[in-house]
Design a protein around this motif. Sequence first.
Motif, PDB file in Angstrom:
ATOM      1  N   ILE A 167     -57.270   5.513 -46.297  1.00 58.42           N
ATOM      2  CA  ILE A 167     -56.287   5.168 -45.263  1.00 58.42           C
ATOM      3  C   ILE A 167     -56.222   6.250 -44.196  1.00 58.42           C
ATOM      4  O   ILE A 167     -56.130   5.952 -42.998  1.00 58.42           O
ATOM      5  CB  ILE A 167     -54.912   4.927 -45.902  1.00 58.42           C
ATOM      6  N   ALA A 168     -56.300   7.516 -44.600  1.00 58.37           N
ATOM      7  CA  ALA A 168     -56.279   8.603 -43.622  1.00 58.37           C
ATOM      8  C   ALA A 168     -57.465   8.492 -42.662  1.00 58.37           C
ATOM      9  O   ALA A 168     -57.313   8.673 -41.444  1.00 58.37           O
ATOM     10  CB  ALA A 168     -56.291   9.952 -44.341  1.00 58.37           C
ATOM     11  N   LEU A 169     -58.641   8.186 -43.199  1.00 53.37           N
ATOM     12  CA  LEU A 169     -59.815   8.012 -42.343  1.00 53.37           C
ATOM     13  C   LEU A 169     -59.661   6.787 -41.450  1.00 53.37           C
ATOM     14  O   LEU A 169     -60.024   6.807 -40.262  1.00 53.37           O
ATOM     15  CB  LEU A 169     -61.069   7.882 -43.209  1.00 53.37           C
ATOM     16  N   GLY A 170     -59.119   5.722 -41.999  1.00 59.62           N
ATOM     17  CA  GLY A 170     -58.911   4.516 -41.215  1.00 59.62           C
ATOM     18  C   GLY A 170     -57.920   4.720 -40.089  1.00 59.62           C
ATOM     19  O   GLY A 170     -58.098   4.200 -38.980  1.00 59.62           O
ATOM     20  N   LYS A 171     -56.863   5.489 -40.346  1.00 59.04           N
ATOM     21  CA  LYS A 171     -55.873   5.774 -39.306  1.00 59.04           C
ATOM     22  C   LYS A 171     -56.492   6.581 -38.176  1.00 59.04           C
ATOM     23  O   LYS A 171     -56.164   6.378 -37.001  1.00 59.04           O
ATOM     24  CB  LYS A 171     -54.681   6.503 -39.912  1.00 59.04           C
ATOM     25  N   GLU A 172     -57.388   7.522 -38.537  1.00 56.85           N
ATOM     26  CA  GLU A 172     -58.056   8.317 -37.505  1.00 56.85           C
ATOM     27  C   GLU A 172     -58.926   7.449 -36.602  1.00 56.85           C
ATOM     28  O   GLU A 172     -58.986   7.657 -35.387  1.00 56.85           O
ATOM     29  CB  GLU A 172     -58.914   9.413 -38.152  1.00 56.85           C
ATOM     30  N   LYS A 173     -59.577   6.459 -37.180  1.00 55.70           N
ATOM     31  CA  LYS A 173     -60.515   5.641 -36.411  1.00 55.70           C
ATOM     32  C   LYS A 173     -59.856   4.424 -35.777  1.00 55.70           C
ATOM     33  O   LYS A 173     -60.166   4.070 -34.630  1.00 55.70           O
ATOM     34  CB  LYS A 173     -61.658   5.186 -37.319  1.00 55.70           C
ATOM     35  N   PHE A 174     -58.943   3.781 -36.504  1.00 55.26           N
ATOM     36  CA  PHE A 174     -58.401   2.505 -36.040  1.00 55.26           C
ATOM     37  C   PHE A 174     -56.910   2.534 -35.736  1.00 55.26           C
ATOM     38  O   PHE A 174     -56.398   1.634 -35.076  1.00 55.26           O
ATOM     39  CB  PHE A 174     -58.657   1.410 -37.088  1.00 55.26           C
ATOM     40  N   GLY A 175     -56.191   3.548 -36.235  1.00 53.81           N
ATOM     41  CA  GLY A 175     -54.747   3.560 -36.099  1.00 53.81           C
ATOM     42  C   GLY A 175     -54.093   2.625 -37.109  1.00 53.81           C
ATOM     43  O   GLY A 175     -54.757   2.034 -37.958  1.00 53.81           O
ATOM     44  N   LEU A 176     -52.779   2.480 -36.994  1.00 57.25           N
ATOM     45  CA  LEU A 176     -52.050   1.597 -37.884  1.00 57.25           C
ATOM     46  C   LEU A 176     -52.114   0.152 -37.391  1.00 57.25           C
ATOM     47  O   LEU A 176     -52.379  -0.089 -36.206  1.00 57.25           O
ATOM     48  CB  LEU A 176     -50.586   2.044 -37.979  1.00 57.25           C
ATOM     49  N   PRO A 177     -51.879  -0.818 -38.262  1.00 55.46           N
ATOM     50  CA  PRO A 177     -51.892  -2.219 -37.833  1.00 55.46           C
ATOM     51  C   PRO A 177     -50.864  -2.480 -36.735  1.00 55.46           C
ATOM     52  O   PRO A 177     -49.796  -1.866 -36.708  1.00 55.46           O
ATOM     53  CB  PRO A 177     -51.529  -2.983 -39.115  1.00 55.46           C
ATOM     54  N   GLU A 178     -51.190  -3.396 -35.856  1.00 57.93           N
ATOM     55  CA  GLU A 178     -50.259  -3.785 -34.798  1.00 57.93           C
ATOM     56  C   GLU A 178     -49.013  -4.424 -35.411  1.00 57.93           C
ATOM     57  O   GLU A 178     -49.097  -5.168 -36.376  1.00 57.93           O
ATOM     58  CB  GLU A 178     -50.939  -4.782 -33.859  1.00 57.93           C
ATOM     59  N   LYS A 179     -47.864  -4.115 -34.828  1.00 51.18           N
ATOM     60  CA  LYS A 179     -46.608  -4.664 -35.339  1.00 51.18           C
ATOM     61  C   LYS A 179     -45.984  -5.609 -34.324  1.00 51.18           C
ATOM     62  O   LYS A 179     -45.986  -5.330 -33.123  1.00 51.18           O
ATOM     63  CB  LYS A 179     -45.610  -3.537 -35.651  1.00 51.18           C
ATOM     64  N   GLU A 180     -45.466  -6.703 -34.797  1.00 48.52           N
ATOM     65  CA  GLU A 180     -44.669  -7.600 -33.975  1.00 48.52           C
ATOM     66  C   GLU A 180     -43.210  -7.142 -33.987  1.00 48.52           C
ATOM     67  O   GLU A 180     -42.782  -6.421 -34.882  1.00 48.52           O
ATOM     68  CB  GLU A 180     -44.733  -9.031 -34.522  1.00 48.52           C
ATOM     69  N   ASP A 181     -42.438  -7.566 -32.973  1.00 48.78           N
ATOM     70  CA  ASP A 181     -41.001  -7.356 -33.027  1.00 48.78           C
ATOM     71  C   ASP A 181     -40.458  -8.118 -34.229  1.00 48.78           C
ATOM     72  O   ASP A 181     -40.823  -9.266 -34.477  1.00 48.78           O
ATOM     73  CB  ASP A 181     -40.325  -7.858 -31.750  1.00 48.78           C
ATOM     74  N   ARG A 182     -39.581  -7.465 -34.955  1.00 48.05           N
ATOM     75  CA  ARG A 182     -39.091  -8.049 -36.203  1.00 48.05           C
ATOM     76  C   ARG A 182     -38.226  -9.279 -35.939  1.00 48.05           C
ATOM     77  O   ARG A 182     -37.377  -9.275 -35.044  1.00 48.05           O
ATOM     78  CB  ARG A 182     -38.291  -7.017 -37.001  1.00 48.05           C
ATOM     79  N   ILE A 183     -38.446 -10.303 -36.727  1.00 47.04           N
ATOM     80  CA  ILE A 183     -37.614 -11.498 -36.701  1.00 47.04           C
ATOM     81  C   ILE A 183     -36.774 -11.501 -37.977  1.00 47.04           C
ATOM     82  O   ILE A 183     -37.318 -11.427 -39.078  1.00 47.04           O
ATOM     83  CB  ILE A 183     -38.471 -12.780 -36.642  1.00 47.04           C
ATOM     84  N   GLY A 184     -35.467 -11.574 -37.819  1.00 53.41           N
ATOM     85  CA  GLY A 184     -34.570 -11.631 -38.975  1.00 53.41           C
ATOM     86  C   GLY A 184     -33.886 -12.980 -39.040  1.00 53.41           C
ATOM     87  O   GLY A 184     -33.224 -13.398 -38.089  1.00 53.41           O
ATOM     88  N   THR A 185     -34.057 -13.662 -40.148  1.00 53.54           N
ATOM     89  CA  THR A 185     -33.444 -14.975 -40.316  1.00 53.54           C
ATOM     90  C   THR A 185     -32.478 -14.928 -41.491  1.00 53.54           C
ATOM     91  O   THR A 185     -32.877 -14.633 -42.612  1.00 53.54           O
ATOM     92  CB  THR A 185     -34.518 -16.050 -40.584  1.00 53.54           C
TER      93      THR A 185
END
Length: 209
Positions: free
Chosen positions: A187-205
């Motif tokens: 994961i550390a290597l992946g974060k260096e190369k790709f960053g963290l996954p894209e996040k959507e604005d949270r939807i709360g229902t």
Amino acid sequence: MSKALKVLMINGSPRAEGNTSAALHELERVFAENGVETETVQIGSQPVRGCIACGYCYENGKCVFDDVVNTLAHRFEEADGLVIASPVYYASANATLIACMDRLFFSTHFDKTMKVGASVVCARRGGCSATFDELNKYFTISGMPIASSQYWNSIHGMEKGEALLDGEGRQTMRTLARNMTFLMKSIALGKEKFGLPEKEDRIGTNFIR
């Protein structure tokens, strides 16, 4: 990777150097062999009260009760991985540990995505699977991958030291530490190369009529 990986381990047992500690020592040794820094905090005998849903943490970013929960918050934020360990009480974790985890996860606002989680449970005989599932839920609601082993992360023993006789349980702990180390490094290597996954604005229902 430029910095050493860090794992915070929270021991929910009230017994110092008991069977739950024996399980964590197996992890500590493997982490050390792989250059992973560890810090173990035993909270099982501390007076940790439960969440009262007061909303203080929404505005202040920390719990209204200034105890070990707020002390752990910064350490958790700095860690690459979190291990939660507990003895089994009535097919559940130690109530002190649950109170701590409820408040720790709810009151901290930092992004926990891709911190690696693992739970460890210890029982005389039964209830390990239910407790294991209970503790893993903190990770799965927080975007934290769960490290697995060759078996569910359980070890058995009642009297102090009996867990040392559980050869399979101890091996399960060592395998868990190796797998967790690999996952954190990947994961550390992946974060260096790709960053963290894209996040959507949270939807709360809210499920109300």
